[in-house]
Design a protein around this motif. Structure first.
Motif, PDB file in Angstrom:
ATOM      1  N   HIS A  16      35.665  57.200  43.979  1.00 55.82           N
ATOM      2  CA  HIS A  16      34.540  57.010  44.906  1.00 55.82           C
ATOM      3  C   HIS A  16      33.387  56.262  44.247  1.00 55.82           C
ATOM      4  O   HIS A  16      32.517  55.736  44.910  1.00 55.82           O
ATOM      5  CB  HIS A  16      34.036  58.364  45.427  1.00 55.82           C
ATOM      6  N   MET A  17      33.400  56.201  42.905  1.00 54.59           N
ATOM      7  CA  MET A  17      32.349  55.495  42.178  1.00 54.59           C
ATOM      8  C   MET A  17      32.743  54.032  41.986  1.00 54.59           C
ATOM      9  O   MET A  17      33.882  53.742  41.628  1.00 54.59           O
ATOM     10  CB  MET A  17      32.152  56.174  40.821  1.00 54.59           C
ATOM     11  N   SER A  18      31.831  53.138  42.232  1.00 57.22           N
ATOM     12  CA  SER A  18      32.140  51.710  42.139  1.00 57.22           C
ATOM     13  C   SER A  18      32.438  51.286  40.709  1.00 57.22           C
ATOM     14  O   SER A  18      31.687  51.587  39.778  1.00 57.22           O
ATOM     15  CB  SER A  18      30.967  50.884  42.674  1.00 57.22           C
ATOM     16  N   MET A  19      33.547  50.593  40.549  1.00 58.53           N
ATOM     17  CA  MET A  19      33.908  50.004  39.257  1.00 58.53           C
ATOM     18  C   MET A  19      33.534  48.522  39.325  1.00 58.53           C
ATOM     19  O   MET A  19      33.890  47.832  40.273  1.00 58.53           O
ATOM     20  CB  MET A  19      35.408  50.158  39.024  1.00 58.53           C
ATOM     21  N   MET A  20      32.782  48.043  38.332  1.00 57.62           N
ATOM     22  CA  MET A  20      32.330  46.658  38.333  1.00 57.62           C
ATOM     23  C   MET A  20      33.040  45.855  37.258  1.00 57.62           C
ATOM     24  O   MET A  20      33.456  46.393  36.232  1.00 57.62           O
ATOM     25  CB  MET A  20      30.814  46.602  38.073  1.00 57.62           C
ATOM     26  N   LYS A  21      33.158  44.553  37.504  1.00 59.80           N
ATOM     27  CA  LYS A  21      33.756  43.673  36.509  1.00 59.80           C
ATOM     28  C   LYS A  21      32.676  43.059  35.646  1.00 59.80           C
ATOM     29  O   LYS A  21      31.769  42.399  36.138  1.00 59.80           O
ATOM     30  CB  LYS A  21      34.552  42.576  37.191  1.00 59.80           C
ATOM     31  N   TYR A  22      32.756  43.293  34.340  1.00 57.63           N
ATOM     32  CA  TYR A  22      31.785  42.757  33.382  1.00 57.63           C
ATOM     33  C   TYR A  22      32.259  41.400  32.869  1.00 57.63           C
ATOM     34  O   TYR A  22      31.507  40.436  32.827  1.00 57.63           O
ATOM     35  CB  TYR A  22      31.622  43.753  32.234  1.00 57.63           C
ATOM     36  N   ASP A  23      33.504  41.331  32.433  1.00 53.94           N
ATOM     37  CA  ASP A  23      34.144  40.058  32.122  1.00 53.94           C
ATOM     38  C   ASP A  23      35.648  40.248  32.313  1.00 53.94           C
ATOM     39  O   ASP A  23      36.092  41.285  32.795  1.00 53.94           O
ATOM     40  CB  ASP A  23      33.773  39.538  30.718  1.00 53.94           C
ATOM     41  N   GLU A  24      36.434  39.263  31.935  1.00 51.65           N
ATOM     42  CA  GLU A  24      37.874  39.317  32.211  1.00 51.65           C
ATOM     43  C   GLU A  24      38.560  40.539  31.605  1.00 51.65           C
ATOM     44  O   GLU A  24      39.538  41.037  32.132  1.00 51.65           O
ATOM     45  CB  GLU A  24      38.565  38.048  31.680  1.00 51.65           C
ATOM     46  N   HIS A  25      38.048  41.031  30.484  1.00 45.93           N
ATOM     47  CA  HIS A  25      38.714  42.108  29.762  1.00 45.93           C
ATOM     48  C   HIS A  25      37.950  43.422  29.812  1.00 45.93           C
ATOM     49  O   HIS A  25      38.358  44.393  29.200  1.00 45.93           O
ATOM     50  CB  HIS A  25      38.918  41.700  28.293  1.00 45.93           C
ATOM     51  N   THR A  26      36.839  43.427  30.536  1.00 44.65           N
ATOM     52  CA  THR A  26      35.960  44.598  30.510  1.00 44.65           C
ATOM     53  C   THR A  26      35.459  44.950  31.906  1.00 44.65           C
ATOM     54  O   THR A  26      35.035  44.080  32.656  1.00 44.65           O
ATOM     55  CB  THR A  26      34.738  44.329  29.601  1.00 44.65           C
ATOM     56  N   VAL A  27      35.513  46.238  32.227  1.00 43.73           N
ATOM     57  CA  VAL A  27      34.910  46.750  33.458  1.00 43.73           C
ATOM     58  C   VAL A  27      33.795  47.714  33.065  1.00 43.73           C
ATOM     59  O   VAL A  27      33.700  48.136  31.914  1.00 43.73           O
ATOM     60  CB  VAL A  27      35.941  47.474  34.352  1.00 43.73           C
ATOM     61  N   CYS A  28      32.937  48.044  34.014  1.00 40.70           N
ATOM     62  CA  CYS A  28      31.902  49.033  33.717  1.00 40.70           C
ATOM     63  C   CYS A  28      31.679  49.928  34.925  1.00 40.70           C
ATOM     64  O   CYS A  28      32.001  49.574  36.055  1.00 40.70           O
ATOM     65  CB  CYS A  28      30.605  48.366  33.265  1.00 40.70           C
ATOM     66  N   ASN A  31      47.240  43.331  52.986  1.00 46.24           N
ATOM     67  CA  ASN A  31      45.905  42.767  52.838  1.00 46.24           C
ATOM     68  C   ASN A  31      45.889  41.574  51.899  1.00 46.24           C
ATOM     69  O   ASN A  31      46.661  41.514  50.951  1.00 46.24           O
ATOM     70  CB  ASN A  31      44.960  43.831  52.249  1.00 46.24           C
ATOM     71  N   SER A  32      44.978  40.643  52.176  1.00 42.71           N
ATOM     72  CA  SER A  32      44.751  39.568  51.214  1.00 42.71           C
ATOM     73  C   SER A  32      43.705  40.025  50.202  1.00 42.71           C
ATOM     74  O   SER A  32      43.409  39.333  49.253  1.00 42.71           O
ATOM     75  CB  SER A  32      44.272  38.302  51.919  1.00 42.71           C
ATOM     76  N   HIS A  33      43.115  41.188  50.438  1.00 40.80           N
ATOM     77  CA  HIS A  33      42.255  41.808  49.437  1.00 40.80           C
ATOM     78  C   HIS A  33      42.396  43.313  49.581  1.00 40.80           C
ATOM     79  O   HIS A  33      42.763  43.813  50.623  1.00 40.80           O
ATOM     80  CB  HIS A  33      40.796  41.383  49.617  1.00 40.80           C
ATOM     81  N   ASN A  34      42.113  44.026  48.492  1.00 40.90           N
ATOM     82  CA  ASN A  34      42.150  45.481  48.538  1.00 40.90           C
ATOM     83  C   ASN A  34      40.805  45.978  49.068  1.00 40.90           C
ATOM     84  O   ASN A  34      39.780  45.774  48.433  1.00 40.90           O
ATOM     85  CB  ASN A  34      42.394  46.027  47.120  1.00 40.90           C
ATOM     86  N   PRO A  35      40.791  46.613  50.219  1.00 39.99           N
ATOM     87  CA  PRO A  35      39.510  46.974  50.828  1.00 39.99           C
ATOM     88  C   PRO A  35      38.776  48.113  50.121  1.00 39.99           C
ATOM     89  O   PRO A  35      37.583  48.260  50.282  1.00 39.99           O
ATOM     90  CB  PRO A  35      39.895  47.384  52.256  1.00 39.99           C
ATOM     91  N   TRP A  36      39.478  48.900  49.301  1.00 35.82           N
ATOM     92  CA  TRP A  36      38.843  50.113  48.772  1.00 35.82           C
ATOM     93  C   TRP A  36      37.738  49.805  47.765  1.00 35.82           C
ATOM     94  O   TRP A  36      36.650  50.383  47.835  1.00 35.82           O
ATOM     95  CB  TRP A  36      39.885  51.031  48.136  1.00 35.82           C
ATOM     96  N   GLY A  37      37.995  48.906  46.831  1.00 37.95           N
ATOM     97  CA  GLY A  37      36.987  48.582  45.830  1.00 37.95           C
ATOM     98  C   GLY A  37      35.719  48.024  46.455  1.00 37.95           C
ATOM     99  O   GLY A  37      34.604  48.360  46.038  1.00 37.95           O
ATOM    100  N   LEU A  38      35.887  47.190  47.462  1.00 36.26           N
ATOM    101  CA  LEU A  38      34.739  46.603  48.149  1.00 36.26           C
ATOM    102  C   LEU A  38      33.958  47.670  48.906  1.00 36.26           C
ATOM    103  O   LEU A  38      32.727  47.668  48.941  1.00 36.26           O
ATOM    104  CB  LEU A  38      35.222  45.510  49.111  1.00 36.26           C
ATOM    105  N   HIS A  39      34.684  48.608  49.500  1.00 35.36           N
ATOM    106  CA  HIS A  39      34.081  49.736  50.211  1.00 35.36           C
ATOM    107  C   HIS A  39      33.203  50.546  49.245  1.00 35.36           C
ATOM    108  O   HIS A  39      32.048  50.863  49.553  1.00 35.36           O
ATOM    109  CB  HIS A  39      35.208  50.596  50.797  1.00 35.36           C
ATOM    110  N   CYS A  40      33.719  50.862  48.067  1.00 31.74           N
ATOM    111  CA  CYS A  40      32.966  51.620  47.057  1.00 31.74           C
ATOM    112  C   CYS A  40      31.754  50.830  46.566  1.00 31.74           C
ATOM    113  O   CYS A  40      30.671  51.385  46.365  1.00 31.74           O
ATOM    114  CB  CYS A  40      33.862  51.967  45.861  1.00 31.74           C
ATOM    115  N   HIS A  41      31.947  49.526  46.383  1.00 34.41           N
ATOM    116  CA  HIS A  41      30.878  48.664  45.889  1.00 34.41           C
ATOM    117  C   HIS A  41      29.697  48.627  46.860  1.00 34.41           C
ATOM    118  O   HIS A  41      28.537  48.769  46.456  1.00 34.41           O
ATOM    119  CB  HIS A  41      31.429  47.252  45.673  1.00 34.41           C
ATOM    120  N   ARG A  42      29.989  48.465  48.128  1.00 34.44           N
ATOM    121  CA  ARG A  42      28.927  48.405  49.146  1.00 34.44           C
ATOM    122  C   ARG A  42      28.173  49.730  49.208  1.00 34.44           C
ATOM    123  O   ARG A  42      26.943  49.752  49.284  1.00 34.44           O
ATOM    124  CB  ARG A  42      29.533  48.064  50.506  1.00 34.44           C
TER     125      ARG A  42
END
Length: 404
Positions: free
Chosen positions: A19-31, A162-173
Motif C-alpha cells: 500500500h506504500m508507494s515505491m519510487m524509482k530512484y535510478d535504474e538499479h535503485t528504488v526508494c 494491461n499495457s501498464h500495471n495499475p497498482w503502482g500508479l494507484h499507490c503513487h497517486r
C-alpha cells in the motif's frame, strides 16, 4: 547545491502489491518512505539472509514539489553519505542513462536546468529510459494518459490485460495526495534506498506473496489487530500460511502483462491459489516448467535459513518470486511437465544457470527480532507461521511440476 543533485522520483512501474508507494530512484535503485523498524532490520540483517533481501543502500531526503499547473512531483536530495560505493560507476555502462546522470549532464550543459528538470513530463522521462527495459516501456507507455483510469469497472471487475500495471500508479497517486494534504513543500521526508531487484529482467514477471498466518505487528491497535485477523481467516493466509498480494505476468501471445492485485488474492480459495500460482507460470502459450525446479530450490534454501532465525517474526512482510517473461532460446521448446527434483541438496547445482529466477523477501516495517531498536516483544524460536507458508508453497509448486 540542490539544483545540481536533485533526483526526480518516478512511480515504480513494477510495483504489484503493498500500500506504500515505491519510487524509482535510478535504474538499479528504488526508494520508499523510511520506517524505523524496517531500517533497524536492514542495519542488523543476518548474513545468511542477505541473498534473500534487497541490498540496503542508505537514506535519502525527499521533498514535495508543486509546479505552476498544480502537478505534484517528488525530488530526492541525496548526500554523498547515502550513495552506495560503485553504484553510479556500475550504472554508466548500462544501455540506459540513469536519471542521476541525465540531471547532472543537463545541469552542466545548460542554463536554468533546475526548472527544466522539475517540469520534465512523464513522456520525456519515458524517452530517457526507452532502451533499458522493454517490459518497463510496455508498462509505462500509457502512464501519462491513463493515470486517472479506474482500476475496476462498475461491476467491480478488473481488466486483466494491461499495457501498464495499475497498482503502482494507484499507490503513487494516493501517496502524493497524502503528502500534499499533510505537509508543505519544504518538509523533508526520509526515504530508504534499496536495490531494484527486477532491474536485470526485460519483462519482469512478479508474484507478491504475503507470508505467514499472522499479519498484524506487535504494536497494532486492537482495531487493526481484529481487522488483520479477519483478513487472514477469510483468505488462504489461515489455511496455507500464504496469500497472493499482487502479480504481473508477461503474456507472449498478446504482448501484454496480466495483472492481479491484493483484492483478487484475498478472495481465492486454496484451489484458486493453486490455479493462480499455475497461471503465474504460464506465458499465454505454455507452462514455464523450466522455472519450477530453480524456484523450488531457491525456496528450499530460504526455508533452511528461516528455520535458523530465532526470535524473528516477519509480520506483514512479502515474498517476491521473479522471472523474466522473455524466454531463453533453449527454453522455448515444449517441456515435460514431470520434473524430478534433487531431494538431497537445496543449493543450485554446478553447471546450471538458475539466475533466471529470483526469490526475495521485502517489507519489514513490522518485523521484530531480539535486539531490534524498536522491539517491545521478544519471541522464541523461528517464525513458524512463515515456515508453514513456505512449506505449503513448495508443496504446491512440486505438485504443479508433477502434473497434479
Amino acid at each position: 547545491s540542490e539544483s545540481r543533485t536533485a533526483v526526480l522520483l518516478e512511480p515504480f512501474v513494477h510495483q504489484v502489491g503493498g500500500h506504500m508507494s515505491m519510487m524509482k530512484y535510478d535504474e538499479h535503485t528504488v526508494c520508499k518512505p523510511l520506517v524505523l523498524q524496517e531500517l533497524s532490520f536492514y542495519e542488523s540483517l543476518p548474513l545468511a539472509m542477505r541473498q534473500f533481501t534487497p541490498q540496503y543502500k542508505g537514506i535519502v531526503s525527499v521533498h514535495l514539489k508543486k509546479d505552476s499547473l498544480g502537478n505534484l512531483t517528488l525530488l530526492a536530495s541525496p548526500s554523498l553519505q547515502t550513495e552506495s560505493c560503485g553504484r553510479l560507476d556500475n550504472a554508466i555502462g548500462d544501455s540506459s542513462v540513469t536519471i542521476w546522470h541525465k540531471c547532472n549532464w543537463a545541469a552542466s550543459t545548460s542554463t536554468g536546468s533546475e526548472h527544466t528538470r522539475v517540469k520534465w513530463s512523464h513522456t520525456q522521462l519515458t524517452k530517457t529510459f526507452k532502451d533499458s527495459c522493454p517490459g518497463k516501456m510496455l508498462l509505462r507507455t500509457d502512464l501519462q494518459y491513463r493515470a486517472d483510469s479506474l482500476l475496476e469497472d462498475a461491476n467491480r471487475n478488473q481488466p486483466e490485460r494491461n499495457s501498464h500495471n495499475p497498482w503502482g500508479l494507484h499507490c503513487h497517486r494516493q501517496h502524493l495526495n497524502r503528502m500534499s494534504s499533510k505537509h508543505n513543500e519544504n518538509k523533508l521526508h526520509q526515504f530508504l534506498l534499496l536495490e531494484n531487484v527486477v532491474s536485470k529482467y526485460n519483462y519482469p514477471c512478479i508474484l507478491d506473496l504475503k507470508m505467514g498466518t499472522r499479519q498484524h505487528g506487535d504494536d497494532a491497535s486492537e482495531e487493526k489487530k481484529a481487522r488483520h485477523i479477519k483478513k487472514c481467516e477469510q483468505s488462504t493466509s489461515a489455511s496455507l500460511g500464504v496469500r497472493i498480494c499482487g502479480m504481473q505476468v508477461y503474456q507472449a501471445d498478446t504482448g501484454h502483462f496480466l495483472c492481479k492485485d491484493k483484492y483478487y488474492g484475498r478472495k481465492l480459495s486454496p484451489e484458486g491459489f493453486r490455479q493462480t500460482l499455475r497461471q503465474f507460470l504460464c506465458n499465454g502459450n505454455h507452462l514455464r516448467t523450466d522455472l519450477l525446479e530453480p524456484i523450488v530450490l531457491r525456496l528450499k534454501a530460504l526455508l533452511s535459513v528461516i528455520r535458523k532465525q530465532s526470535s524473528y517474526r516477519f509480520y506483514s512482510s512479502s515474498l517476491l518470486i521473479i522471472y523474466d517473461g522473455q524466454e531463453h532460446k533453449e527454453n522455448t521448446a515444449p517441456l515435460d511437465n514431470h520434473l524430478h527434483f534433487q531431494k538431497t541438496n537445496c543449493t543450485t547445482p554446478h553447471g546450471t544457470n538458475h539466475s533466471r529466477v529470483d526469490v526475495r523477501m521485502i517489507d519489514f516495517a513490522h518485523t521484530t527480532f531480539k535486539g531490534s531498536k524498536c522491539n517491545h516483544t521478544t519471541h522464541d524460536g523461528p517464525d513458524h507461521g512463515y515456515i508453514f507458508g513456505l512449506e505449503n508453497l513448495i508443496k504446491i509448486l512440486q505438485n504443479i511440476s508433477e502434473g497434479k
